[in-house]
Write a protein that holds these residues in place. Structure first.
Motif, PDB file in Angstrom:
ATOM      1  N   HIS A   7      36.464  34.415  35.976  1.00  0.00           N
ATOM      2  CA  HIS A   7      36.112  35.708  36.560  1.00  0.00           C
ATOM      3  C   HIS A   7      35.864  35.563  38.042  1.00  0.00           C
ATOM      4  O   HIS A   7      35.551  34.480  38.534  1.00  0.00           O
ATOM      5  CB  HIS A   7      34.892  36.324  35.886  1.00  0.00           C
ATOM      6  CG  HIS A   7      33.956  35.341  35.299  1.00  0.00           C
ATOM      7  ND1 HIS A   7      33.100  34.581  36.024  1.00  0.00           N
ATOM      8  CD2 HIS A   7      33.784  34.957  34.013  1.00  0.00           C
ATOM      9  CE1 HIS A   7      32.411  33.795  35.225  1.00  0.00           C
ATOM     10  NE2 HIS A   7      32.819  33.991  34.002  1.00  0.00           N
ATOM     11  N   TRP A   8      36.032  36.658  38.742  1.00  0.00           N
ATOM     12  CA  TRP A   8      35.721  36.698  40.167  1.00  0.00           C
ATOM     13  C   TRP A   8      35.524  38.143  40.585  1.00  0.00           C
ATOM     14  O   TRP A   8      36.002  39.070  39.941  1.00  0.00           O
ATOM     15  CB  TRP A   8      36.782  35.994  41.004  1.00  0.00           C
ATOM     16  CG  TRP A   8      38.134  36.643  41.023  1.00  0.00           C
ATOM     17  CD1 TRP A   8      39.082  36.578  40.048  1.00  0.00           C
ATOM     18  CD2 TRP A   8      38.683  37.458  42.062  1.00  0.00           C
ATOM     19  NE1 TRP A   8      40.185  37.289  40.417  1.00  0.00           N
ATOM     20  CE2 TRP A   8      39.965  37.837  41.655  1.00  0.00           C
ATOM     21  CE3 TRP A   8      38.216  37.887  43.296  1.00  0.00           C
ATOM     22  CZ2 TRP A   8      40.791  38.643  42.428  1.00  0.00           C
ATOM     23  CZ3 TRP A   8      39.046  38.686  44.069  1.00  0.00           C
ATOM     24  CH2 TRP A   8      40.308  39.046  43.637  1.00  0.00           C
ATOM     25  N   TYR A   9      34.776  38.307  41.642  1.00  0.00           N
ATOM     26  CA  TYR A   9      34.475  39.631  42.180  1.00  0.00           C
ATOM     27  C   TYR A   9      35.155  39.778  43.523  1.00  0.00           C
ATOM     28  O   TYR A   9      35.001  38.932  44.402  1.00  0.00           O
ATOM     29  CB  TYR A   9      32.966  39.815  42.321  1.00  0.00           C
ATOM     30  CG  TYR A   9      32.587  41.123  42.958  1.00  0.00           C
ATOM     31  CD1 TYR A   9      32.845  42.319  42.311  1.00  0.00           C
ATOM     32  CD2 TYR A   9      31.977  41.153  44.210  1.00  0.00           C
ATOM     33  CE1 TYR A   9      32.510  43.537  42.890  1.00  0.00           C
ATOM     34  CE2 TYR A   9      31.631  42.363  44.793  1.00  0.00           C
ATOM     35  CZ  TYR A   9      31.904  43.549  44.127  1.00  0.00           C
ATOM     36  OH  TYR A   9      31.570  44.740  44.710  1.00  0.00           O
ATOM     37  N   ASP A  10      35.915  40.844  43.673  1.00  0.00           N
ATOM     38  CA  ASP A  10      36.565  41.163  44.944  1.00  0.00           C
ATOM     39  C   ASP A  10      35.677  42.161  45.676  1.00  0.00           C
ATOM     40  O   ASP A  10      35.632  43.344  45.315  1.00  0.00           O
ATOM     41  CB  ASP A  10      37.950  41.744  44.681  1.00  0.00           C
ATOM     42  CG  ASP A  10      38.692  42.110  45.952  1.00  0.00           C
ATOM     43  OD1 ASP A  10      38.148  41.905  47.062  1.00  0.00           O
ATOM     44  OD2 ASP A  10      39.827  42.608  45.848  1.00  0.00           O
ATOM     45  N   ALA A  11      34.950  41.683  46.670  1.00  0.00           N
ATOM     46  CA  ALA A  11      33.997  42.524  47.403  1.00  0.00           C
ATOM     47  C   ALA A  11      34.688  43.660  48.149  1.00  0.00           C
ATOM     48  O   ALA A  11      34.106  44.737  48.316  1.00  0.00           O
ATOM     49  CB  ALA A  11      33.180  41.676  48.368  1.00  0.00           C
ATOM     50  N   LYS A  14      35.684  46.067  45.385  1.00  0.00           N
ATOM     51  CA  LYS A  14      34.529  46.261  44.486  1.00  0.00           C
ATOM     52  C   LYS A  14      34.951  46.261  43.018  1.00  0.00           C
ATOM     53  O   LYS A  14      34.453  47.019  42.213  1.00  0.00           O
ATOM     54  CB  LYS A  14      33.767  47.526  44.846  1.00  0.00           C
ATOM     55  CG  LYS A  14      33.164  47.456  46.227  1.00  0.00           C
ATOM     56  CD  LYS A  14      32.303  48.659  46.525  1.00  0.00           C
ATOM     57  CE  LYS A  14      31.546  48.387  47.780  1.00  0.00           C
ATOM     58  NZ  LYS A  14      31.651  49.233  48.861  1.00  0.00           N
ATOM     59  N   PHE A  16      35.422  43.807  39.585  1.00  0.00           N
ATOM     60  CA  PHE A  16      35.088  42.557  38.906  1.00  0.00           C
ATOM     61  C   PHE A  16      36.244  42.243  37.956  1.00  0.00           C
ATOM     62  O   PHE A  16      36.577  43.051  37.089  1.00  0.00           O
ATOM     63  CB  PHE A  16      33.774  42.695  38.127  1.00  0.00           C
ATOM     64  CG  PHE A  16      33.236  41.380  37.659  1.00  0.00           C
ATOM     65  CD1 PHE A  16      32.411  40.633  38.473  1.00  0.00           C
ATOM     66  CD2 PHE A  16      33.557  40.893  36.407  1.00  0.00           C
ATOM     67  CE1 PHE A  16      31.907  39.413  38.052  1.00  0.00           C
ATOM     68  CE2 PHE A  16      33.063  39.672  35.972  1.00  0.00           C
ATOM     69  CZ  PHE A  16      32.233  38.932  36.801  1.00  0.00           C
ATOM     70  N   TYR A  17      36.866  41.091  38.148  1.00  0.00           N
ATOM     71  CA  TYR A  17      38.017  40.664  37.356  1.00  0.00           C
ATOM     72  C   TYR A  17      37.614  39.579  36.357  1.00  0.00           C
ATOM     73  O   TYR A  17      36.833  38.693  36.686  1.00  0.00           O
ATOM     74  CB  TYR A  17      39.099  40.059  38.260  1.00  0.00           C
ATOM     75  CG  TYR A  17      39.787  41.028  39.170  1.00  0.00           C
ATOM     76  CD1 TYR A  17      40.976  41.648  38.789  1.00  0.00           C
ATOM     77  CD2 TYR A  17      39.267  41.314  40.435  1.00  0.00           C
ATOM     78  CE1 TYR A  17      41.630  42.521  39.644  1.00  0.00           C
ATOM     79  CE2 TYR A  17      39.913  42.195  41.294  1.00  0.00           C
ATOM     80  CZ  TYR A  17      41.091  42.788  40.894  1.00  0.00           C
ATOM     81  OH  TYR A  17      41.741  43.658  41.737  1.00  0.00           O
ATOM     82  N   LYS A  18      38.199  39.680  35.150  1.00  0.00           N
ATOM     83  CA  LYS A  18      38.066  38.612  34.157  1.00  0.00           C
ATOM     84  C   LYS A  18      39.463  38.302  33.635  1.00  0.00           C
ATOM     85  O   LYS A  18      40.223  39.207  33.309  1.00  0.00           O
ATOM     86  CB  LYS A  18      37.175  39.044  32.998  1.00  0.00           C
ATOM     87  CG  LYS A  18      35.707  39.152  33.380  1.00  0.00           C
ATOM     88  CD  LYS A  18      34.854  39.541  32.192  1.00  0.00           C
ATOM     89  CE  LYS A  18      34.678  38.371  31.275  1.00  0.00           C
ATOM     90  NZ  LYS A  18      33.747  38.622  30.176  1.00  0.00           N
ATOM     91  N   ILE A  42      27.296  39.455  37.855  1.00  0.00           N
ATOM     92  CA  ILE A  42      27.963  40.718  38.145  1.00  0.00           C
ATOM     93  C   ILE A  42      27.133  41.420  39.218  1.00  0.00           C
ATOM     94  O   ILE A  42      25.966  41.729  38.991  1.00  0.00           O
ATOM     95  CB  ILE A  42      28.054  41.609  36.885  1.00  0.00           C
ATOM     96  CG1 ILE A  42      28.744  40.861  35.751  1.00  0.00           C
ATOM     97  CG2 ILE A  42      28.771  42.915  37.210  1.00  0.00           C
ATOM     98  CD1 ILE A  42      28.634  41.546  34.402  1.00  0.00           C
ATOM     99  N   VAL A  46      28.394  47.464  40.359  1.00  0.00           N
ATOM    100  CA  VAL A  46      29.834  47.374  40.103  1.00  0.00           C
ATOM    101  C   VAL A  46      30.179  48.330  38.968  1.00  0.00           C
ATOM    102  O   VAL A  46      29.542  48.318  37.914  1.00  0.00           O
ATOM    103  CB  VAL A  46      30.262  45.932  39.747  1.00  0.00           C
ATOM    104  CG1 VAL A  46      31.708  45.893  39.283  1.00  0.00           C
ATOM    105  CG2 VAL A  46      30.070  45.023  40.926  1.00  0.00           C
ATOM    106  N   PHE A  49      36.027  47.320  36.481  1.00  0.00           N
ATOM    107  CA  PHE A  49      36.295  46.041  35.829  1.00  0.00           C
ATOM    108  C   PHE A  49      37.759  46.005  35.403  1.00  0.00           C
ATOM    109  O   PHE A  49      38.269  46.979  34.851  1.00  0.00           O
ATOM    110  CB  PHE A  49      35.419  45.866  34.592  1.00  0.00           C
ATOM    111  CG  PHE A  49      33.945  45.839  34.893  1.00  0.00           C
ATOM    112  CD1 PHE A  49      33.286  44.639  35.102  1.00  0.00           C
ATOM    113  CD2 PHE A  49      33.215  47.026  34.953  1.00  0.00           C
ATOM    114  CE1 PHE A  49      31.930  44.610  35.376  1.00  0.00           C
ATOM    115  CE2 PHE A  49      31.856  47.000  35.233  1.00  0.00           C
ATOM    116  CZ  PHE A  49      31.219  45.790  35.447  1.00  0.00           C
TER     117      PHE A  49
END
Length: 125
Positions: A7-11, A14, A16-18, A42, A46, A49
């Motif tokens: 997973h990662w968050y693209d600021a 905005k 949240f990827y899994k 998380i 957010v 998703f």
């Protein structure tokens, strides 16, 4: 293929990827979300998703959609008014987000997509 969830968050967007790989079961879904929540991974607020199952075999049967929906409802402080896009290219997997959405439509939305582009467009719409 080995089971893996990343997973990662693209600021900037905005979102949240899994990403799911290998054979994924119901317990894997719940344990990973629970760990992310417990460790505050998380970012607060957010609401977008994208869950990518293209490289996974989702071994959760359709009747488990209610349990998945219940998990999200039990953790609604993290998911209230969220859009959860699921990228799924196997027809048998698509029924789960459709059924979960019926259970949660007042609190959050689930929708299956075939491509990342379509999922991205929907969560940003």
């Amino acid at each position: 293929m080995e089971k893996k969830i990343t997973h990662w968050y693209d600021a900037e967007s905005k979102i949240f990827y899994k990403y799911y790989y290998g054979d994924i079961e119901y317990i894997d879904l719940i344990e990973d979300w629970s760990k992310l929540i417990a460790e505050n991974k998380i970012p607060k607020g957010v609401k977008k998703f994208i869950l990518d199952y293209r490289k996974a075999n989702l071994l959760t049967p359709p009747h488990m959609a209610m349990e998945i929906a219940n998990f999200y409802k039990e953790n609604i402080s993290w998911f209230h008014h969220a859009k959860v896009a699921l990228i799924m290219q196997k027809p048998e997997q698509v029924v789960i987000p459709i059924l979960a959405n019926e259970e949660c439509s007042d609190e959050l939305e689930f929708r299956p997509f075939y491509t990342l582009e379509a999922a991205f467009s929907w969560v940003n719409g």
